[in-house]
Design a protein around this motif. Structure first.
Motif, PDB file in Angstrom:
ATOM      1  N   GLU A   9       0.829  -1.210   0.000  1.00 52.40           N
ATOM      2  CA  GLU A   9       0.000   0.000   0.000  1.00 52.40           C
ATOM      3  C   GLU A   9       0.861   1.256   0.000  1.00 52.40           C
ATOM      4  O   GLU A   9       0.571   2.230  -0.701  1.00 52.40           O
ATOM      5  N   ARG A  12       2.212   1.681  -3.444  1.00 52.32           N
ATOM      6  CA  ARG A  12       1.147   2.135  -4.347  1.00 52.32           C
ATOM      7  C   ARG A  12       0.968   3.653  -4.231  1.00 52.32           C
ATOM      8  O   ARG A  12       0.792   4.345  -5.224  1.00 52.32           O
ATOM      9  N   GLN A  13       1.030   4.170  -3.023  1.00 48.58           N
ATOM     10  CA  GLN A  13       0.832   5.604  -2.810  1.00 48.58           C
ATOM     11  C   GLN A  13       2.081   6.425  -3.096  1.00 48.58           C
ATOM     12  O   GLN A  13       1.992   7.608  -3.386  1.00 48.58           O
ATOM     13  N   PRO A  15       5.165   5.665  -5.415  1.00 42.18           N
ATOM     14  CA  PRO A  15       6.041   4.922  -6.335  1.00 42.18           C
ATOM     15  C   PRO A  15       7.429   5.553  -6.396  1.00 42.18           C
ATOM     16  O   PRO A  15       7.571   6.773  -6.278  1.00 42.18           O
ATOM     17  N   ARG A  59       8.496   0.150  -7.120  1.00 42.97           N
ATOM     18  CA  ARG A  59       7.200   0.601  -7.604  1.00 42.97           C
ATOM     19  C   ARG A  59       6.393  -0.626  -7.993  1.00 42.97           C
ATOM     20  O   ARG A  59       6.936  -1.721  -8.183  1.00 42.97           O
ATOM     21  N   LEU A  60       5.084  -0.449  -8.123  1.00 40.05           N
ATOM     22  CA  LEU A  60       4.228  -1.538  -8.569  1.00 40.05           C
ATOM     23  C   LEU A  60       4.338  -1.680 -10.080  1.00 40.05           C
ATOM     24  O   LEU A  60       4.526  -0.686 -10.786  1.00 40.05           O
TER      25      LEU A  60
END
Length: 147
Positions: A9, A12-13, A15, A59-60
């Motif tokens: 999480e 995600r917020q 990167p 990062r995702l």
């Protein structure tokens, strides 16, 4: 929420963050962050990259990151991920080997190799590596036997 979900999480917020930023931002103990991030990178949950000698950034993955590697690779990859989720580590390791053999993309091969090693490591938990108790015996009459 467990530490894995907290780290995902936070990434995600934010990167492009480092493991130190993830540890402090998501309130995860520093001793747990490196093994966690290695596991997440191995399982392709996050992408790890470096810039000019700086620590790793995370990062995702995006849809554009997914390179079309061929139908065979994708089929073996999907089967391996499913077997991993069910806990069949050695079978998953074999599927990763097949996935690795079915593509020429070096980055995909490296990822498949990492995932295979991860599966092998988890598949060997609890297996004793003692020396076999089977002994070989030489029987002279058989050793000298010829047609």
């Amino acid at each position: 929420m467990n530490i894995r979900e907290m780290a995902i999480e936070y990434i995600r917020q934010n990167p492009g963050c480092t493991s130190a930023q993830i540890a402090s931002g998501a309130d995860i103990p520093r001793r747990l962050i490196q093994p966690l991030m290695t596991e997440l990178q191995t399982q392709e949950v996050v992408i790890r990259y470096a810039r000019q000698g700086h620590p790793f950034f995370y990062r995702l993955p995006l849809e554009s990151d997914r390179i079309l590697l061929g139908a065979q690779y994708e089929a073996h990859r999907a089967k391996a991920v499913e077997l991993e989720s069910r806990g069949y580590w050695r079978r998953a390791a074999r599927e990763w080997l097949l996935a690795m053999d079915s593509t020429r993309n070096e980055e995909a091969r490296d990822k498949a190799t990492d995932r295979r090693e991860y599966c092998i490591r988890l598949g060997c938990v609890g297996i004793s590596s003692e020396v076999s108790t089977i002994n070989s015996v030489s029987v002279p009459a058989i050793d000298l036997w010829r047609d």
